[in-house]
Write an enzyme that holds these catalytic residues in place. Structure first.
Site, PDB file in Angstrom:
ATOM      1  CD  GLU A 115     -24.305  31.878 -11.632  1.00 29.67           C
ATOM      2  OE1 GLU A 115     -24.009  32.765 -12.433  1.00 29.67           O
ATOM      3  OE2 GLU A 115     -24.538  32.083 -10.423  1.00 29.67           O
ATOM      4  CG  ASP A 145     -22.174  35.617  -6.371  1.00 33.19           C
ATOM      5  OD1 ASP A 145     -21.163  36.098  -6.882  1.00 33.19           O
ATOM      6  OD2 ASP A 145     -23.303  35.654  -6.903  1.00 33.19           O
ATOM      7  CD  GLU A 151     -24.523  40.184  -8.389  1.00 33.88           C
ATOM      8  OE1 GLU A 151     -23.355  40.062  -8.794  1.00 33.88           O
ATOM      9  OE2 GLU A 151     -25.367  39.267  -8.448  1.00 33.88           O
TER      10      GLU A 151
HETATM   11  C1  GCV Z   1     -21.965  36.951 -14.783  1.00 28.20           C
HETATM   12  C2  GCV Z   1     -23.450  35.951  -9.825  1.00 28.20           C
HETATM   13  C3  GCV Z   1     -24.166  37.038 -10.573  1.00 28.20           C
HETATM   14  C4  GCV Z   1     -24.249  36.738 -12.057  1.00 28.20           C
HETATM   15  C5  GCV Z   1     -22.831  36.508 -12.593  1.00 28.20           C
HETATM   16  C6  GCV Z   1     -22.206  35.373 -11.797  1.00 28.20           C
HETATM   17  C7  GCV Z   1     -20.757  35.121 -12.173  1.00 28.20           C
HETATM   18  O1  GCV Z   1     -24.212  34.798  -9.781  1.00 28.20           O
HETATM   19  O2  GCV Z   1     -25.435  37.222 -10.021  1.00 28.20           O
HETATM   20  O3  GCV Z   1     -24.847  37.831 -12.681  1.00 28.20           O
HETATM   21  O4  GCV Z   1     -22.828  36.215 -13.960  1.00 28.20           O
HETATM   22  O5  GCV Z   1     -22.215  35.695 -10.426  1.00 28.20           O
HETATM   23  O6  GCV Z   1     -19.899  35.595 -11.451  1.00 28.20           O
HETATM   24  O7  GCV Z   1     -20.505  34.443 -13.152  1.00 28.20           O
END
Ligand code: GCV
Length: 672
Positions: free
Chosen positions: A276, A355, A383
């Site tokens: 990401e 995720d 989340e």
């Molecule tokens: C810290 C998901 C979340 C992100 C997070 C990522 C991760 O994509 O939406 O906010 O980033 O996981 O675990 O690195």
């Protein structure tokens, strides 16, 4: 009376169930031991109103009527007391808490205090425990500006406006909560190490981090720092961060030496690389083993470890391209590297291939890695499970994960695999979880979400504990057991245990995942991720929905052991709660209850909402029992949950009704 701030450590006044000595003898060792004795005395003062005299000793006197906090002298060699373990004995004239080491003593003290609080002390009681998971980690996704990525309980406990900013008393209270459920590691900054957080590994910031480390240290908790893999370039001004470049390796060695000067017992670094947008070894055509091992060598002289995340996938996917499956990514990247990591590298693998979804299968990497140390990553912060607005009791999720059988062999469930690592076996060394706390007075936004933090510590300490047992423990510790408190505890337990199933029912159906609002991840947006770059599609059309991940499809099922592969290959035997994760099915597919897939989608969504209504009603029955502010704050969360659940119900049902033109068999209202 519930003091939300105190969470499960209410320590209400009780009468001693056994004759209570007035002196504590504590064997001298180190600062965790000193703290354990302090915690013991402070807890007893609150619970019994008794001021104890604490005396340090080298060897225990034999005939005193006292409490003894002792170490097993044959530390490490004793058969019965394992690392971080303890034993509690209640005898007629003395109370003994014996431990294998300092952490064990602290855990024994908390266990003793909770037994006393619950009225469970009695003569001749003997309890012996040790944690099943060696690594019990909390991850913070706190940013230096004070915000928390995916945080729903106020701002950071650690930072504000680009700098450290913490209240020592509050951090101490936090450390106490964590230690009381056995946490022994904490990472204090977001894995996305951006902006000022990159400076955390510089002198100015390390001196502040060292202050935090000192507080957590007294509670047996070692710090981890999240680092940015690109730091040699972005911070050190080197031309590259290539892990095989000698100047880069030298830069990290020097940096590690500096960091360990400030925090000599730092547990190590946590790294999100090539994920990401975070930098990583791929940028230099290097492998993740190259990247992790280079860092591992830098921290090795100091006893440090590298925790390397396996959340590596292409987030620039073309939704038109059906040949690419994000679910395959972690296994495809890391299975071929099994055996190529240094012995102080630990892979951190999210529990599922996607995720932290409400329901997804367990990652096929568990059970498959036999030559690499690894731990499982969970999410306590909600989340995808309701942002601590909707109630979702997560030990129910975790219990399902722990029950997952990786190969249907002997002792091959996830819960059986948790042990210290031994080469040649697929041992899971423990857990890390993204925490759900912030500066809110009750720590977790939703007061009942405290049960998720408590439950995380308890279930990784002893994976055989059920979600129900943990809910009961938490409810009694929090609400009490005298008179009307008992009713509150009973209702809290009941609601907790219903909550995950209800949430799952009104969410994306049968493990299809990602029907949430993009970015925020709260509330429905059924096609929100359908035409995006994130690789999480359900591809619903007028006749079918889901991704075919069998041999005929993306081949993801082939990443599992043969037994599991055959279970997942066949929609008739595939667990129904994951049916649409593995299969693309027609809406008239007949499920085990004889009803069509579509009718089951409708039924679940009507039921899920109704269950949210009934949990709210149960809570309302406590209106006269609970303190007004606690009652009202939880009620207001339930009211918001009902709005969300209704939205999910109606949007999902309408979406499928519009797609198919087929209505509900029971004639319930679906909006068109
Ligand atoms: C810290 C998901 C979340 C992100 C997070 C990522 C991760 O994509 O939406 O906010 O980033 O996981 O675990 O690195």
């Amino acid at each position: 009376m519930l003091k939300e701030y105190d969470c499960w450590l209410q320590y209400r006044k009780v009468t001693a169930q056994v004759n209570f000595p007035k002196t504590v003898f504590v064997q001298k060792r180190g600062e965790v031991t000193d703290n354990a004795a302090r915690e013991f005395a402070a807890g007893i003062e609150r619970l019994l109103g008794l001021k104890l005299a604490v005396k340090q000793i080298k060897t225990p006197p034999t005939n005193d009527n006292a409490v003894f906090l002792l170490f097993d002298d044959k530390e490490g060699k004793n058969e019965k007391l394992k690392t971080e373990g303890f034993k509690i004995n209640i005898l007629q004239n003395k109370i003994l808490i014996t431990a294998a080491d300092e952490n064990g003593l602290l855990y024994g003290v908390y266990r003793f205090l909770s037994l006393l609080a619950n009225g469970e002390l009695k003569y001749d009681l003997e309890i012996s425990e040790s944690p099943v998971s060696p690594l019990r980690i909390i991850n913070h996704w706190d940013n230096f500006d004070g915000t928390i990525e995916r945080g729903y309980a106020g701002n950071s406990l650690f930072y504000k406006n680009g700098n450290f900013n913490f209240d020592i008393k509050r951090i101490e209270d936090y450390a106490r909560l964590l230690a009381s459920v056995g946490i022994n590691r904490i990472s204090i900054n977001n894995v996305n190490v951006r902006d000022k957080a990159k400076l955390l590994i510089t002198k100015e910031y390390l001196s502040e981090a060292a202050k935090l480390a000192a507080i957590f240290r007294r509670f047996g908790i070692r710090l981890l720092l999240s680092i940015n893999f690109g730091a040699p370039w972005s911070l050190g001004k080197l031309p590259t961060s290539d892990p095989l470049d000698a100047s880069v390796a030298a830069w990290w060695k020097e940096r590690a030496a500096l960091i360990y000067k400030y925090i000599p017992d730092l547990a190590g670094f946590l790294v999100k690389a090539d994920s990401e947008g975070e930098p990583g070894p791929f940028q230099y055509n290097r492998t993740h083993a190259d990247g992790a091992n280079m860092l591992a060598k830098a921290v090795k002289p100091f006893g440090g470890e590298i925790i390397w995340r396996c959340f590596v996938y292409n987030c620039q996917q073309d939704w038109r391209d059906k040949s690419f499956d994000r679910a395959r990514a972690s296994y495809d990247h890391f299975k071929p590297l099994d055996g190529s990591f240094d012995d102080n590298v630990i892979l951190q693998i999210k529990f599922g291939p996607y995720d932290f979804q409400v329901r997804e299968p367990v990652s096929p990497l568990f059970g498959a890695l036999t030559k690499t140390r690894h731990i499982m990553e969970l999410q306590i912060t909600q989340e995808y499970t309701g942002h601590q607005i909707d109630l979702c009791y997560l030990p129910s999720v975790w219990q399902d994960i722990l029950e997952f059988d990786t190969s249907h062999g002997q002792n091959s469930k996830i819960m059986d695999l948790i042990k210290p690592y031994k080469e040649g076996s697929s041992y899971i060394e423990g857990f890390a979880a993204v925490v759900n706390v912030g500066l809110d007075n009750n720590w977790t936004g939703h007061t009942l979400a405290q049960a998720n933090l408590y439950g995380y510590g308890r279930i990784i300490w002893n994976p055989c504990l059920t979600a129900k047992e943990i809910a009961k423990e938490w409810s009694v510790l929090s609400f009490g057991k005298e008179n009307t408190e008992q009713k509150a505890a009973q209702i809290a337990e009941d609601i907790l245990l219903k909550s995950y199933r209800a949430y799952e029912k009104y969410n994306a159906p049968f493990g299809v995942c990602f029907m949430v609002t993009p970015n925020s991840h709260y509330g429905p947006n059924i096609e929100g991720y359908e035409f995006s770059r994130w690789g999480t599609y359900h591809r619903a059309d007028a006749k079918e929905i889901g991704i075919d991940r069998t041999k005929k499809g993306t081949g993801y099922t082939g990443q599992y052991s043969p037994n599991n592969e055959s279970i997942y290959e066949d929609p008739a035997v595939c667990p129904e709660n994951q049916l649409l994760f593995f299969h693309r099915l027609k809406y008239d597919f007949i499920m085990k209850n004889g009803k069509t897939l579509l009718q089951n989608i409708y039924d679940n969504h009507f039921e899920g909402y109704d269950e949210a209504v009934s949990m709210t009603e149960e809570w309302k029955s406590l209106s006269k029992i609970l303190e007004k502010d606690v009652y009202k704050s939880v009620l207001s969360r339930f009211e918001r949950q009902l709005v969300n659940a209704r939205e999910w119900r109606d949007q999902i049902n309408t979406y499928f009704f519009r797609r198919t033109g087929i209505g509900d068999k029971n004639g319930r209202k679906i909006f068109d």
